[in-house]
Every structure is written in structure tokens, then in C-alpha cells.
Design a protein around this motif. Structure first.
Motif, PDB file in Angstrom:
ATOM      1  N   SER A  14       0.853  -1.567  -0.217  1.00  0.00           N
ATOM      2  CA  SER A  14       0.123  -0.062   0.020  1.00  0.00           C
ATOM      3  C   SER A  14       1.288   1.353  -0.017  1.00  0.00           C
ATOM      4  CB  SER A  14      -0.481  -0.037   1.774  1.00  0.00           C
ATOM      5  OG  SER A  14      -2.060   0.719   0.737  1.00  0.00           O
ATOM      6  N   GLY A  15       0.372   2.427  -0.906  1.00  0.00           N
ATOM      7  CA  GLY A  15       1.431   3.529  -1.427  1.00  0.00           C
ATOM      8  C   GLY A  15       2.854   3.252  -2.449  1.00  0.00           C
ATOM      9  N   ASP A  16       2.738   2.512  -2.681  1.00  0.00           N
ATOM     10  CA  ASP A  16       3.880   1.698  -3.130  1.00  0.00           C
ATOM     11  C   ASP A  16       3.076   1.282  -4.850  1.00  0.00           C
ATOM     12  OD1 ASP A  16       6.354   1.585  -4.705  1.00  0.00           O
ATOM     13  OD2 ASP A  16       6.766   0.651  -2.578  1.00  0.00           O
ATOM     14  N   GLU A  17       4.215   1.930  -5.816  1.00  0.00           N
ATOM     15  CA  GLU A  17       3.202   1.404  -7.608  1.00  0.00           C
ATOM     16  C   GLU A  17       4.217  -0.182  -7.083  1.00  0.00           C
ATOM     17  OE1 GLU A  17       0.410   1.898  -8.524  1.00  0.00           O
ATOM     18  OE2 GLU A  17       0.334   3.847  -6.863  1.00  0.00           O
ATOM     19  N   VAL A  18       5.002  -0.855  -7.123  1.00  0.00           N
ATOM     20  CA  VAL A  18       6.064  -1.946  -7.254  1.00  0.00           C
ATOM     21  C   VAL A  18       5.238  -2.683  -7.074  1.00  0.00           C
ATOM     22  CG1 VAL A  18       8.728  -2.584  -7.165  1.00  0.00           C
ATOM     23  CG2 VAL A  18       7.979   0.071  -7.031  1.00  0.00           C
ATOM     24  N   ALA A  19       4.709  -4.005  -7.582  1.00  0.00           N
ATOM     25  CA  ALA A  19       4.166  -5.127  -7.747  1.00  0.00           C
ATOM     26  C   ALA A  19       5.575  -5.880  -6.699  1.00  0.00           C
ATOM     27  CB  ALA A  19       4.475  -5.901  -9.432  1.00  0.00           C
ATOM     28  N   TYR A  30       6.906 -14.582  -5.251  1.00  0.00           N
ATOM     29  CA  TYR A  30       7.499 -13.065  -5.030  1.00  0.00           C
ATOM     30  C   TYR A  30       7.837 -12.573  -6.098  1.00  0.00           C
ATOM     31  CZ  TYR A  30       6.451 -13.708  -0.016  1.00  0.00           C
ATOM     32  OH  TYR A  30       6.267 -13.554   0.639  1.00  0.00           O
ATOM     33  N   ILE A  31       7.361 -12.125  -7.307  1.00  0.00           N
ATOM     34  CA  ILE A  31       7.500 -11.594  -8.619  1.00  0.00           C
ATOM     35  C   ILE A  31       9.233 -10.430  -8.254  1.00  0.00           C
ATOM     36  CG2 ILE A  31       6.064 -12.317  -9.636  1.00  0.00           C
ATOM     37  CD1 ILE A  31       4.706  -9.470  -9.523  1.00  0.00           C
ATOM     38  N   ASP A  32       9.099  -9.910  -7.200  1.00  0.00           N
ATOM     39  CA  ASP A  32      10.022  -8.554  -7.754  1.00  0.00           C
ATOM     40  C   ASP A  32      11.712  -9.652  -7.227  1.00  0.00           C
ATOM     41  OD1 ASP A  32       9.118  -9.683  -4.593  1.00  0.00           O
ATOM     42  OD2 ASP A  32       9.900  -7.669  -3.388  1.00  0.00           O
ATOM     43  N   GLU A  33      11.509 -10.950  -6.581  1.00  0.00           N
ATOM     44  CA  GLU A  33      12.321 -11.346  -6.389  1.00  0.00           C
ATOM     45  C   GLU A  33      13.596 -11.701  -7.126  1.00  0.00           C
ATOM     46  OE1 GLU A  33      14.395 -11.927  -3.577  1.00  0.00           O
ATOM     47  OE2 GLU A  33      12.963 -10.598  -2.080  1.00  0.00           O
ATOM     48  N   ASP A  34      14.579 -12.445  -7.831  1.00  0.00           N
ATOM     49  CA  ASP A  34      15.221 -12.374  -9.444  1.00  0.00           C
ATOM     50  C   ASP A  34      16.366 -13.373  -8.938  1.00  0.00           C
ATOM     51  OD1 ASP A  34      16.009 -12.728 -11.910  1.00  0.00           O
ATOM     52  OD2 ASP A  34      17.625 -11.271 -11.599  1.00  0.00           O
ATOM     53  N   VAL A  77       0.363  -6.667  10.712  1.00  0.00           N
ATOM     54  CA  VAL A  77      -0.575  -6.049   9.985  1.00  0.00           C
ATOM     55  C   VAL A  77       0.586  -5.358   8.716  1.00  0.00           C
ATOM     56  CG1 VAL A  77      -2.264  -4.372   9.207  1.00  0.00           C
ATOM     57  CG2 VAL A  77      -2.481  -5.806  11.066  1.00  0.00           C
ATOM     58  N   ASN A  78       0.053  -5.994   7.206  1.00  0.00           N
ATOM     59  CA  ASN A  78       0.348  -5.442   6.255  1.00  0.00           C
ATOM     60  C   ASN A  78      -0.708  -5.577   5.146  1.00  0.00           C
ATOM     61  OD1 ASN A  78       3.399  -5.231   6.355  1.00  0.00           O
ATOM     62  ND2 ASN A  78       3.113  -8.397   6.688  1.00  0.00           N
ATOM     63  N   CYS A  79      -0.396  -4.481   4.602  1.00  0.00           N
ATOM     64  CA  CYS A  79      -1.234  -3.837   3.449  1.00  0.00           C
ATOM     65  C   CYS A  79      -1.002  -3.558   2.169  1.00  0.00           C
ATOM     66  CB  CYS A  79      -2.575  -2.402   4.202  1.00  0.00           C
ATOM     67  SG  CYS A  79      -3.245  -2.313   5.499  1.00  0.00           S
ATOM     68  N   PHE A  80      -1.877  -4.456   0.871  1.00  0.00           N
ATOM     69  CA  PHE A  80      -1.360  -4.262  -0.031  1.00  0.00           C
ATOM     70  C   PHE A  80      -2.818  -3.842  -1.256  1.00  0.00           C
ATOM     71  CE2 PHE A  80       0.478  -7.610   1.714  1.00  0.00           C
ATOM     72  CZ  PHE A  80       2.180  -7.180   2.132  1.00  0.00           C
ATOM     73  N   VAL A  81      -2.489  -3.254  -2.502  1.00  0.00           N
ATOM     74  CA  VAL A  81      -3.406  -3.047  -3.270  1.00  0.00           C
ATOM     75  C   VAL A  81      -3.227  -4.284  -4.375  1.00  0.00           C
ATOM     76  CG1 VAL A  81      -3.506  -0.701  -1.911  1.00  0.00           C
ATOM     77  CG2 VAL A  81      -1.713  -1.128  -4.071  1.00  0.00           C
ATOM     78  N   PRO A  82      -4.205  -4.120  -5.048  1.00  0.00           N
ATOM     79  CA  PRO A  82      -4.120  -4.226  -6.673  1.00  0.00           C
ATOM     80  C   PRO A  82      -3.691  -4.225  -7.461  1.00  0.00           C
ATOM     81  CG  PRO A  82      -6.570  -3.557  -6.373  1.00  0.00           C
ATOM     82  CD  PRO A  82      -5.668  -3.356  -4.778  1.00  0.00           C
ATOM     83  N   VAL A  83      -3.091  -4.472  -8.087  1.00  0.00           N
ATOM     84  CA  VAL A  83      -1.914  -3.320  -9.407  1.00  0.00           C
ATOM     85  C   VAL A  83      -2.519  -3.975 -11.278  1.00  0.00           C
ATOM     86  CG1 VAL A  83       0.427  -3.344 -10.669  1.00  0.00           C
ATOM     87  CG2 VAL A  83       0.261  -4.298  -8.291  1.00  0.00           C
ATOM     88  N   LYS A  84      -2.705  -3.309 -11.636  1.00  0.00           N
ATOM     89  CA  LYS A  84      -3.680  -3.962 -12.899  1.00  0.00           C
ATOM     90  C   LYS A  84      -3.049  -4.000 -13.637  1.00  0.00           C
ATOM     91  CE  LYS A  84      -7.345  -2.249 -10.296  1.00  0.00           C
ATOM     92  NZ  LYS A  84      -7.502  -3.305  -9.920  1.00  0.00           N
TER      93      LYS A  84
END
Length: 84
Positions: A14-19, A30-34, A77-84
Motif C-alpha cells: 500500500s502506497g507503492d506502485e511496485v508489484a 514473489y515477483i520482485d525477486e530474481d 499488519v501488512n496492506c497491499f493494493v491490486p496492481v492493474k
């Protein structure tokens, strides 16, 4: 729409645009891992049990509008927003 099916998709903190992760019917990625890290999960009631390298982490799942709220047994608590 079931609680579990609402989880399906791609999520950013939440508050970030990075998936950060993507959820399908049996895994969280975890798509932000490589390379991308896949973790299997089980869903029961309103909780998601994830197998983190031999440790089981249980997250209580709820939604506030479109925001995914995950709360663990420590009360974090962690909050996440959907990425379109």
C-alpha cells in the motif's frame, strides 16, 4: 466472490506502485525477486498458511474495499493494493 478468489492477482505494498507478489490458486510468487520465488499455500476459512522454507506462517486475510490486509499471529499488519 469467495475470499480466496479475491486474492488472485498481483499486489503491491500500500502506497507503492511496485508489484511485490502474485497469487494464483495454489502458490504465491514473489515477483520482485530474481529469480522469482514461488511459495505454496493452503487456504482455510479466512487464513492463508504459507510454507516459508520449512516454517509455516499463518496470515489472517481480510479486505478493506480493494485493499488486501494480512495480519500474522504477532499482530503485524501488512496492506497491499491490486496492481492493474
Amino acid at each position: 466472490q469467495s475470499l480466496q478468489s479475491r486474492l488472485f492477482g498481483t499486489w503491491a505494498a500500500s502506497g507503492d506502485e511496485v508489484a511485490v507478489f502474485q497469487i494464483d490458486k495454489d502458490s504465491l510468487y514473489y515477483i520482485d525477486e530474481d529469480p522469482i520465488v514461488a511459495i505454496s499455500y493452503q487456504f482455510a476459512g479466512d487464513s492463508m498458511s504459507l510454507d516459508y522454507w520449512g516454517n509455516t506462517i499463518v496470515q489472517h486475510i481480510s479486505f478493506r474495499k480493494d485493499t488486501l490486509v494480512m495480519k500474522n499471529k504477532l499482530g503485524e499488519v501488512n496492506c497491499f493494493v491490486p496492481v492493474k
